[in-house]
Design a protein around this motif. Structure first.
Motif, PDB file in Angstrom:
ATOM      1  N   THR A 172     -17.072  -3.634  -3.532  1.00 49.62           N
ATOM      2  CA  THR A 172     -15.532  -3.906  -3.940  1.00 49.62           C
ATOM      3  C   THR A 172     -15.451  -3.896  -5.319  1.00 49.62           C
ATOM      4  O   THR A 172     -14.430  -3.552  -5.656  1.00 49.62           O
ATOM      5  CB  THR A 172     -15.363  -5.349  -3.222  1.00 49.62           C
ATOM      6  OG1 THR A 172     -15.723  -5.589  -1.796  1.00 49.62           O
ATOM      7  CG2 THR A 172     -13.942  -5.645  -3.521  1.00 49.62           C
TER       8      THR A 172
ATOM      9  N   GLN B 172      -7.189  -4.466   3.216  1.00 52.34           N
ATOM     10  CA  GLN B 172      -7.885  -3.079   3.129  1.00 52.34           C
ATOM     11  C   GLN B 172      -7.696  -2.030   3.876  1.00 52.34           C
ATOM     12  O   GLN B 172      -7.700  -2.227   5.244  1.00 52.34           O
ATOM     13  CB  GLN B 172      -9.547  -3.480   3.568  1.00 52.34           C
ATOM     14  CG  GLN B 172     -10.249  -2.313   2.872  1.00 52.34           C
ATOM     15  CD  GLN B 172     -11.643  -2.695   2.833  1.00 52.34           C
ATOM     16  OE1 GLN B 172     -12.375  -3.843   3.256  1.00 52.34           O
ATOM     17  NE2 GLN B 172     -12.864  -1.664   2.911  1.00 52.34           N
TER      18      GLN B 172
ATOM     19  N   TYR C 181     -14.509  -0.297  -6.539  1.00 55.78           N
ATOM     20  CA  TYR C 181     -13.254   0.041  -6.092  1.00 55.78           C
ATOM     21  C   TYR C 181     -11.978  -0.577  -7.046  1.00 55.78           C
ATOM     22  O   TYR C 181     -11.340   0.157  -7.393  1.00 55.78           O
ATOM     23  CB  TYR C 181     -12.767  -0.418  -4.607  1.00 55.78           C
ATOM     24  CG  TYR C 181     -11.568  -0.267  -4.133  1.00 55.78           C
ATOM     25  CD1 TYR C 181     -11.170   1.107  -3.723  1.00 55.78           C
ATOM     26  CD2 TYR C 181     -10.746  -1.405  -4.129  1.00 55.78           C
ATOM     27  CE1 TYR C 181      -9.710   1.359  -3.452  1.00 55.78           C
ATOM     28  CE2 TYR C 181      -9.276  -1.220  -3.817  1.00 55.78           C
ATOM     29  CZ  TYR C 181      -8.972   0.103  -3.394  1.00 55.78           C
ATOM     30  OH  TYR C 181      -7.591   0.473  -2.968  1.00 55.78           O
ATOM     31  N   GLU C 182     -12.525  -1.922  -7.207  1.00 55.00           N
ATOM     32  CA  GLU C 182     -11.167  -2.654  -7.899  1.00 55.00           C
ATOM     33  C   GLU C 182     -11.432  -1.811  -9.408  1.00 55.00           C
ATOM     34  O   GLU C 182     -10.336  -1.795  -9.918  1.00 55.00           O
ATOM     35  CB  GLU C 182     -11.581  -3.993  -8.050  1.00 55.00           C
ATOM     36  CG  GLU C 182     -11.586  -4.918  -6.734  1.00 55.00           C
ATOM     37  CD  GLU C 182     -10.040  -4.949  -6.391  1.00 55.00           C
ATOM     38  OE1 GLU C 182      -9.238  -4.444  -6.845  1.00 55.00           O
ATOM     39  OE2 GLU C 182      -9.975  -5.183  -5.092  1.00 55.00           O
TER      40      GLU C 182
ATOM     41  N   SER D 242       0.961  -1.141   0.054  1.00 51.80           N
ATOM     42  CA  SER D 242       0.042  -0.101  -0.040  1.00 51.80           C
ATOM     43  C   SER D 242       0.770   1.239   0.092  1.00 51.80           C
ATOM     44  O   SER D 242       0.580   2.135  -0.883  1.00 51.80           O
ATOM     45  CB  SER D 242      -0.852  -0.066   1.378  1.00 51.80           C
ATOM     46  OG  SER D 242      -1.861  -1.061   1.237  1.00 51.80           O
TER      47      SER D 242
ATOM     48  N   GLY E 231      -7.123 -10.452   4.138  1.00 55.79           N
ATOM     49  CA  GLY E 231      -7.514  -9.362   3.608  1.00 55.79           C
ATOM     50  C   GLY E 231      -6.290  -8.102   3.681  1.00 55.79           C
ATOM     51  O   GLY E 231      -5.255  -8.332   4.385  1.00 55.79           O
TER      52      GLY E 231
END
Length: 343
Positions: free
Chosen positions: A290, A191, A293-294, A109, A189
């Protein structure tokens, strides 16, 4: 039978027999293959396309200029997105699970944000470079030197890396959202939750450089139009060699500004959906599905693959450099002095 299949799909986990495992959203085999092909193509284009840009500018001496060094550094940022960010995001998007561990999730990230902001800062400095080149083409070489280009490149790398590291490794991004983070925290995950304050900061980091680019390219368009009229007037009269040289320089700089203007527009179109989505999501309680977002995320990623295609479309010298590189001729010692320009 249908009920059993439905129940199985709901209870499918990223890690079987692991407590607090994230729930996996299954795709059919055909859908997964298509998604892997689309995302994988983007990653390959970003890696090999930007590698060609970097190799071209660094190898051929004719391309050694402050402006092209900026473009090379931009290509390096896009190359790193394709090499270190997109492959892992591809697995996350298709498998709907993160299989690479919590620590690497934070690093991934951080790299994602750092390299993407680096691209934005590079484009902002490139727009400043083009503005100087078009408005004052004869004095431009004295104003935008190699040292100035080096300062711009340093800022474009240092600030995004420091900012991203501070946000993701200090934990300030999710202050006041501990309950939500705890609820979303599951094995498999990745996120990253960012609170409203830092989402606004992210938005400003996108909006301010983008606004600067829009203003500068608007001015470049006005100046270019005025220069085109002057060149037409010069062409209709007996012109001196000095006037002719000014006209050729102005025309060359306008063409370069146009190409890089297309690059900036492509960047804004690619990143605007993701920026708006994250801003709205933070103030609406993270209710965005989701898949939305992707989609926004991959539109942004694909920008790293678009720039080499834009250069190939608008720059004849880049097409010629690609032919020399792919044919293996660039391995010869004398290849670095090959002329890539027609004039």
């Amino acid at each position: 039978m249908t009920s059993n299949l439905s129940q199985a799909s709901v209870t499918l986990l990223c890690y079987e027999n692991v407590s607090r495992s994230c729930i996996k959203t299954p795709y059919s085999l055909g859908s997964r293959l298509i998604l892997y092909a689309v995302f994988g193509l983007g990653s390959l284009l970003a890696v090999f396309g930007n590698l060609l840009v970097m190799t071209s500018v660094l190898h051929f001496k004719q391309l050694h200029s402050p402006a092209n060094f900026l473009i090379t550094s931009l290509a390096c940022a896009d190359f790193l997105v394709g090499m270190t960010v997109m492959p892992f995001s591809m697995v996350r998007s298709v498998e709907s699970c993160w299989y690479f561990g919590a620590r690497f999730c934070t690093l991934h990230s951080c790299c994602d944000a750092a390299f993407c902001y680096s691209s934005l800062f590079h484009l902002c400095f490139i727009s400043i470079d083009r503005y100087i080149a078009v408005t004052d083409p004869l004095l431009y070489p004295n104003k935008f030197t190699v040292s100035v280009s080096g300062i711009c490149i340093s800022i474009s790398w240092i600030l995004p890396i420091v900012y991203s590291g501070a946000v993701f490794y200090t934990g300030v991004s999710d202050d006041g959202m501990e309950e939500l983070v705890s609820a979303l925290n599951c094995v498999g995950g990745c996120q990253i939750v960012v609170n409203q304050d830092w989402v606004l900061v992210d938005f400003l980091l996108f909006f301010i450089p983008t606004l600067v680019m829009i203003i500068l390219y608007s001015k470049i368009f006005v100046v270019a139009k005025q220069q085109a009229i002057k060149i037409e007037n010069i062409g209709s009269k007996a012109k001196s060699s000095s006037e002719s040289y000014k006209a050729r320089v102005a025309k060359r700089e306008r063409k370069a500004a146009k190409t890089l203007g297309v690059t900036v527009v492509a960047f804004m179109i690619s990143w605007l959906p993701y920026t708006i989505e994250t801003l709205i999501d933070a103030f609406m309680g993270f209710i965005t599905p989701t898949y939305i977002y992707e989609i926004c995320c991959w539109c942004a990623y694909y920008n790293s693959a678009m720039n080499p295609l834009i250069y190939a479309l608008f720059y004849p010298w880049f097409r010629k450099a690609i032919k020399v590189i792919l044919s293996g001729k660039f391995l010869k010692g004398s290849s670095s002095t090959i002329s890539l320009f027609s004039e």
